[in-house]
Enzyme design. Structure first.
Site, short mmCIF file in Angstrom:
data_model
loop_
_atom_site.label_atom_id
_atom_site.label_comp_id
_atom_site.label_asym_id
_atom_site.label_seq_id
_atom_site.Cartn_x
_atom_site.Cartn_y
_atom_site.Cartn_z
CG PHE A 15 -2.01 0.94 1.22
CD1 PHE A 15 -3.22 0.61 0.62
CD2 PHE A 15 -1.87 2.20 1.78
CE1 PHE A 15 -4.27 1.52 0.59
CE2 PHE A 15 -2.91 3.11 1.75
CZ PHE A 15 -4.12 2.77 1.15
NE ARG A 17 -9.80 -3.19 -2.74
CZ ARG A 17 -9.22 -2.45 -1.80
NH1 ARG A 17 -7.94 -2.58 -1.54
NH2 ARG A 17 -9.92 -1.57 -1.11
CG ASP A 29 -0.63 -2.38 7.15
OD1 ASP A 29 -1.81 -2.69 7.47
OD2 ASP A 29 -0.32 -1.26 6.69
CE1 TYR A 87 -9.80 3.03 5.97
CE2 TYR A 87 -8.88 4.01 7.97
CZ TYR A 87 -8.75 3.66 6.65
OH TYR A 87 -7.57 3.93 6.00
CE LYS A 88 -8.23 0.05 4.41
NZ LYS A 88 -6.78 -0.06 4.23
C1 LIG Z 1 -6.04 1.12 4.05
C2 LIG Z 1 -4.58 0.94 4.34
C3 LIG Z 1 -3.84 1.94 4.98
C4 LIG Z 1 -4.48 3.26 5.31
O1 LIG Z 1 -3.73 4.03 6.18
P1 LIG Z 1 -4.40 5.30 6.87
O2 LIG Z 1 -3.31 5.94 7.60
O3 LIG Z 1 -5.50 4.79 7.73
O4 LIG Z 1 -4.97 6.16 5.80
C5 LIG Z 1 -2.51 1.68 5.27
N1 LIG Z 1 -1.93 0.50 4.94
C6 LIG Z 1 -2.62 -0.48 4.31
C7 LIG Z 1 -1.95 -1.76 3.96
C8 LIG Z 1 -3.95 -0.28 3.98
O5 LIG Z 1 -4.63 -1.23 3.34
#
Ligand SMILES: *Cc1c(COP(=O)(O)O)cnc(C)c1O
Length: 402
Positions: free
Chosen positions: A125, A369, A195, A220-221
């Site tokens: 990401f 996705r 992560d 939030y996911k």
């Molecule tokens: C969604 C996601 C994030 C988002 O990070 P935020 O700081 O909450 O915006 C980070 N890493 C991964 C792997 C994600 O899927």
């Protein structure tokens, strides 16, 4: 694979999780395959949020103690700990995933001054890569090594302080072997930071059993905490005393409200708090986590795996010979809770799916996705998604024809 509508209806009728869907109020007719980007609100999230606003109005400043606000990052962290195989005191909820990653990466480097390299994935990401890579210009001597997860062991040597990996890749949904890769990092004397943004709430995670050092992730996911809900971070109890928070603020102090002259870190993961926590966001998340009471993550995983198999079969059928490739692993054991396809004009395909009531995600340049969220996704939703995809491809092909 039987993917007839009748069979999918049978699977829904026999689904041990089907009652959990009642705790979410989804828009009528929506086929929401995007809960891996933003989960919908469970009824308990709204109730907790409303209660927090009432407490704010009624108690004002006294709420910090009388309504339990000061302890909320730890209390909600303990509640979340069960979902990721952590023990009480090892998880706190605060800030965003990006900020938490920053704190943990810097802490891991600071704790091992003789090791200056951080291993990351090139396809991770973006925010994970941005925040890790930024350290190379900020901190003298720090080196970032980008390697494919299959080749992590080749990048490991006595210079590596930390290996940062996403348990489930956001784009393809590939699931990595947490136990194996953690062991490989440890064998080289490095720490590991996972992560969990796409695995917490999507499948069983056992940070303790895998001997993981550090972790962070979104709420939030799959955890349905609400837009921008605070992230969580995990620090193994055995390690916390050796690590310092690079943004040491009063909420990570051993005695926040003593207003002490000097900083003294709190015990455990709590030392990684920084400033005043967002209580309204925490309240919504605390309520959202209630839906997991009594939910067995093995059942979640089983349903998610089967849904993925069904969706892949439906996509194969709807897209045969039309230049669509399933880019997620086809074997459920290697796949998180999503199915991604590579297709021409993916952004347009996603938009046209939404017009048909099927909400998916576009990830540039070519990926669509579909997120699978077993708490409220039904098997029949997958049939609707397959049909919508077929119809969108028909439409685009017809338009392209001379
Ligand atoms: C969604 C996601 C994030 C988002 O990070 P935020 O700081 O909450 O915006 C980070 N890493 C991964 C792997 C994600 O899927």
């Amino acid at each position: 694979m039987d993917k007839t509508l009748a069979h999918l209806q049978e699977l829904d009728a026999a689904d041990p999780l089907r009652h959990v869907r009642d705790r979410f109020r989804l828009p009528d007719g929506a086929v929401y395959l995007d809960g891996n980007s933003l989960g919908p609100p469970p009824d308990t999230a709204q109730a907790h949020l409303e209660q927090a606003v009432t407490e704010w109005r009624e108690r004002l400043i006294a709420g910090w103690f009388e309504a339990g606000w000061a302890e909320a990052p730890m209390r909600v962290g303990d509640r979340l700990a069960r979902l990721v195989g952590a023990s009480p005191g090892e998880v706190v909820v605060s800030d965003s995933t990006t900020v938490d990653l920053y704190k943990l990466i810097v802490a891991a480097l600071d704790a091992q001054p003789e090791r200056r390299a951080v291993v990351i994935q090139p396809d991770d990401f973006p925010t994970d890569r941005y925040v890790a890579t930024s350290l190379t210009s900020r901190t003298p001597g720090v080196e970032v090594r980008q390697v494919d997860p299959d080749r992590v062991s080749e990048a490991l040597d006595e210079h590596v302080a930390l290996v940062l990996l996403s348990h489930v890749g956001y784009r393809t949904g590939r699931l990595l072997d947490m136990r194996e890769l953690t062991r490989a990092a440890h064998d080289a004397g490095a720490l590991v930071l996972w992560d969990l943004s796409h695995s917490a709430g999507a499948l069983p995670v056992d940070l303790g059993a895998c001997d993981v050092d550090l972790a962070a992730g979104c709420t939030y996911k799959f955890l349905n905490g609400g837009p921008g809900a605070p992230a969580f971070l995990y620090v193994a109890r055995r390690l916390a005393g050796r690590l310092g928070n690079p943004i040491p603020g009063w909420f990570g102090h051993a005695d926040t409200f003593a207003f002490a002259e000097r900083y003294a870190p709190a015990a455990g993961a709590r030392r990684f708090l920084t400033g005043t926590p967002g209580i309204l966001g925490l309240a919504a998340l605390e309520g959202a986590l209630e839906v997991w009471d009594g939910v067995d993550l093995r059942q979640v995983r089983e349903k998610s795996s089967r849904m993925g198999d069904v969706l892949i079969a439906l996509i194969d059928e709807a897209c045969a010979g039309r230049g669509v490739t399933v880019v997620s692993p086809r074997e459920a054991v290697n796949r998180g809770s999503q199915v991604s396809i590579s297709v021409a004009r993916a952004g347009e395909v996603t938009g046209r799916l939404a017009e048909r009531g099927v909400v998916a995600d576009y990830r540039p340049p070519d990926v669509v996705r579909f997120g699978l969220t077993p708490l409220y996704t039904r098997y029949v939703d997958l049939a609707a998604a397959g049909e919508a995809l077929r119809s969108v491809l028909d439409e685009l092909t017809a338009r392209a024809a001379p």
